[in-house]
Design an enzyme around this catalytic site. Structure first.
Site, PDB file in Angstrom:
ATOM      1  N   GLY A  67       0.810  -1.224   0.000  1.00  0.00           N
ATOM      2  CA  GLY A  67       0.000   0.000   0.000  1.00  0.00           C
ATOM      3  C   GLY A  67       0.834   1.260   0.000  1.00  0.00           C
ATOM      4  O   GLY A  67       2.062   1.217   0.185  1.00  0.00           O
ATOM      5  N   ASP A  68       0.166   2.391  -0.251  1.00  0.00           N
ATOM      6  CA  ASP A  68       0.816   3.699  -0.243  1.00  0.00           C
ATOM      7  C   ASP A  68       1.919   3.799  -1.285  1.00  0.00           C
ATOM      8  O   ASP A  68       2.897   4.515  -1.105  1.00  0.00           O
ATOM      9  CB  ASP A  68       1.405   4.024   1.146  1.00  0.00           C
ATOM     10  CG  ASP A  68       0.363   3.864   2.219  1.00  0.00           C
ATOM     11  OD1 ASP A  68      -0.775   4.294   1.977  1.00  0.00           O
ATOM     12  OD2 ASP A  68       0.683   3.298   3.275  1.00  0.00           O
ATOM     13  N   ALA A  94      -8.117   3.234   2.946  1.00  0.00           N
ATOM     14  CA  ALA A  94      -7.192   3.704   1.921  1.00  0.00           C
ATOM     15  C   ALA A  94      -6.959   5.193   2.111  1.00  0.00           C
ATOM     16  O   ALA A  94      -7.750   5.880   2.731  1.00  0.00           O
ATOM     17  CB  ALA A  94      -7.779   3.463   0.546  1.00  0.00           C
ATOM     18  N   HIS A  96      -5.566   8.163  -0.526  1.00  0.00           N
ATOM     19  CA  HIS A  96      -4.897   8.684  -1.702  1.00  0.00           C
ATOM     20  C   HIS A  96      -4.644  10.158  -1.451  1.00  0.00           C
ATOM     21  O   HIS A  96      -5.576  10.898  -1.136  1.00  0.00           O
ATOM     22  CB  HIS A  96      -5.796   8.595  -2.924  1.00  0.00           C
ATOM     23  CG  HIS A  96      -5.889   7.227  -3.504  1.00  0.00           C
ATOM     24  ND1 HIS A  96      -4.826   6.376  -3.621  1.00  0.00           N
ATOM     25  CD2 HIS A  96      -6.944   6.587  -4.047  1.00  0.00           C
ATOM     26  CE1 HIS A  96      -5.223   5.262  -4.202  1.00  0.00           C
ATOM     27  NE2 HIS A  96      -6.503   5.354  -4.468  1.00  0.00           N
ATOM     28  N   THR A 184      -6.462   0.183  10.597  1.00  0.00           N
ATOM     29  CA  THR A 184      -6.707   1.624  10.589  1.00  0.00           C
ATOM     30  C   THR A 184      -7.865   1.989  11.524  1.00  0.00           C
ATOM     31  O   THR A 184      -8.195   3.157  11.664  1.00  0.00           O
ATOM     32  CB  THR A 184      -7.060   2.086   9.161  1.00  0.00           C
ATOM     33  OG1 THR A 184      -8.221   1.358   8.729  1.00  0.00           O
ATOM     34  CG2 THR A 184      -5.917   1.836   8.190  1.00  0.00           C
ATOM     35  N   ARG A 198     -23.715 -12.558   6.529  1.00  0.00           N
ATOM     36  CA  ARG A 198     -25.013 -12.319   5.892  1.00  0.00           C
ATOM     37  C   ARG A 198     -26.014 -11.590   6.776  1.00  0.00           C
ATOM     38  O   ARG A 198     -27.211 -11.711   6.606  1.00  0.00           O
ATOM     39  CB  ARG A 198     -25.605 -13.635   5.352  1.00  0.00           C
ATOM     40  CG  ARG A 198     -24.809 -14.135   4.157  1.00  0.00           C
ATOM     41  CD  ARG A 198     -24.971 -15.586   3.927  1.00  0.00           C
ATOM     42  NE  ARG A 198     -24.450 -16.349   5.049  1.00  0.00           N
ATOM     43  CZ  ARG A 198     -24.414 -17.664   5.103  1.00  0.00           C
ATOM     44  NH1 ARG A 198     -24.909 -18.376   4.111  1.00  0.00           N
ATOM     45  NH2 ARG A 198     -23.910 -18.278   6.142  1.00  0.00           N
ATOM     46  N   GLY A 464       7.859   7.762 -11.160  1.00  0.00           N
ATOM     47  CA  GLY A 464       7.568   8.934 -10.329  1.00  0.00           C
ATOM     48  C   GLY A 464       8.863   9.613  -9.911  1.00  0.00           C
ATOM     49  O   GLY A 464       9.766   8.971  -9.372  1.00  0.00           O
TER      50      GLY A 464
END
Ligand code: GTP
Ligand code: IMP
Ligand code: MG
Length: 481
Positions: A67-68, A94, A96, A184, A198, A464
């Site tokens: 992640g990240d 998440a 962003h 988190t 369910r 990047g």
């Protein structure tokens, strides 16, 4: 004709087996050819096999590590070319971070296309939605004068995250003590657990008679398993108030997305979290609770696998992880601290310092095996500028035996036995943020990228070179901003 397609494919395959290039590279040459009536997005690359991401009708961008990786920035750039941007998994776990016109936006639930006036954004059925968080993010758009009227569609099948799920998330973590996952605490795991039990609540349920009864049954169940006090009346009142606010946004996104694809619209599915956090393929139990890999795009949006044209793997030039769990190339020394400082490696969602280490090739190979990347975006290469030596975790050994490409131990004991074999590469000592083409990068940086391509068997399309939208070097095609 079909015969010609087969002849071309088998010629490629025999070329691949005759050359040392991995099969993955040959497969990356199989280009998407749009069916009549679908819109074709033109990249400028002509003969390269590199997938820029511009030429798919349905494209996915997936995190390749823990992640990240900086998926947000690539999604933001590619979104310009797509009609719809869709989230298929996870929830507000998440984060962003988008830097647009010098302004910083942190989205946890909203798809990255919200910042463009002409893009439709989808929160798919595979996402779990905490409505107060969603409304807070929409408020940040209001504050920045971004008009989103009619541009956000929320699946009526997406599950609701209640505050109770967040309470349970926290209680479970506390109960685990030193064995905590380091979640988190956004209620992600407990909400997916309700979904699988369910007795979860879906966004569409809010609009049906009997919501209150289902709500009470769910909270009863959670309170019977976990002993906690809870103000149901207050939450129910809030939920009914939110209902008015999101009424226009809630639709059957499965039908909407598929009929849009049928009419030629393009879809960019943005992954949240990442391959090694996948509920099945990640470093279980130190994972998130949703599918973060290619299959999740199908189950989380209702887009059949055969309709997905390409995936781009987003891989940070080094490795980070936030939360507990195995991390074979972790650096607990000054170099790791330098990566954290220079790369601002602190969680977008929780602010926690991220653990840092060298690039772990077996992790990237494993992610590629599960996701089949057509190309990769190597992010944050600039963070490594200035280091004398850069190491690459090239392979894993267990009891002296090298693990084959794509093999990842499935157990914590297996992962603990891993010994990483490193190779060393020369660093570079200059600012790379102005490099917009691969060829502009210093030789040592080019060599680092080429070595990653070779080891993973996938070409790198984007590199990047800084946090800004324009700080990207491309290989084999021109970026369109
Ligand atoms: P998750 O869904 O949490 O995995 O998010 P993400 O992959 O989008 O990553 P996140 O936004 O949490 O972190 C990326 C951070 O790195 C952001 O602050 C970006 O602005 C920044 N960033 C992205 N690309 C680059 C880059 O090439 N160089 C530098 N220095 N920073 C970058
Ligand atoms: P959860 O998703 O909140 O249940 O957290 C489970 C694990 O996944 C924890 O280690 C989190 O830190 C990690 N995690 C979840 N989402 C992300 C993300 O977007 N980036 C990085 N780590 C994440
Ligand atoms: Mg993040």
């Amino acid at each position: 004709s079909l015969a010609a397609v087969f002849a071309r494919a088998s010629a490629r395959l025999s070329a691949a087996s005759a050359s040392p290039a991995p099969l993955a590279r040959a497969l990356a040459n199989v280009r998407y050819t749009p069916a009549a009536g679908t819109s074709f997005l033109g990249g400028t690359r002509a003969f390269s096999s590199i997938c820029s991401g511009y030429d798919s009708q349905v494209l996915t961008v997936l995190g390749g590590q823990w992640g990240d990786e900086g998926k947000g920035k690539l999604v933001d750039i590619l979104a310009l070319k797509y009609d719809m941007i869709a989230r298929f998994n996870g929830g507000a776990n998440a984060g962003h971070t988008l830097v647009v016109d010098g302004k910083k936006f942190a989205f946890h639930l909203l798809p990255c296309g919200m910042l463009y006036q002409d893009k439709t954004n989808i929160i798919g059925n595979g996402v779990v939605v905490h409505i107060p968080t969603l409304l807070k993010e929409l408020q940040s758009l209001d504050d920045a004068d971004v008009d989103y009227d009619g541009r956000l569609k929320i699946s009526d099948r997406a599950h609701l995250v209640l505050d109770a799920h967040q309470v349970v998330d926290g209680m479970r973590e506390t109960a685990l003590g030193s064995g905590a996952i380091g979640t988190t605490k956004k209620g992600i795991g407990p909400t997916y657990a309700s979904k699988c039990n369910r007795n979860g609540l879906r966004v569409g349920d809010l609009f049906e008679d009997g919501f209150e009864q289902k709500y009470n049954a769910l909270v009863d169940n959670l309170q019977s398993m976990y002993d906690f006090e809870y103000d149901r009346k207050e939450e129910l009142e809030r939920l009914y108030a939110y209902k008015e606010k999101i009424d226009d946004m809630v639709i059957d996104t499965v039908h909407y997305v598929n009929s849009s694809i049928r009419s030629g619209k393009t879809v960019l599915a943005e992954g949240a979290n990442a391959a090694l956090l996948d509920i099945d393929f990640g470093t279980y139990p130190y994972v998130t609770s949703s599918p973060t890999t290619a299959g999740g795009v199908s189950t989380g949006l209702g887009i059949a696998p055969t309709k997905i044209d390409a995936s781009i793997g987003v891989v940070k030039a080094y490795t980070t992880r936030v939360g507990a769990g195995p991390f074979p190339t972790e650096l607990e020394d000054d170099v790791g601290q330098e990566m954290r400082d220079v790369g601002h490696e602190y969680g977008t969602t929780t602010g926690r310092p991220r653990r840092c280490g060298w690039l772990d090739i077996p992790v990237v190979q494993y992610g590629h095996m599960v996701n089949n990347y057509q190309s990769m975006n190597i992010t944050k290469l600039d963070v490594l500028s200035g280091l004398d030596e850069i190491k690459i975790g090239k392979e894993y050994k267990i009891d002296g035996e090298v693990l084959p490409y794509g093999m990842m131990p499935s157990t914590l004991d297996g992962l603990a036995k891993v010994e990483v074999e490193y190779e060393s590469m020369e660093g570079w000592k200059c600012d790379i943020s102005k490099c917009t083409k691969f060829e502009d990068l210093p030789h040592a940086a080019q060599a680092y990228i080429k070595r990653i391509e070779e080891l993973v068997g996938v070409e790198v399309s984007w590199v990047g070179t800084g946090p800004g939208r324009l700080e990207m070097a491309t290989q084999g095609f021109e970026a369109v901003y």
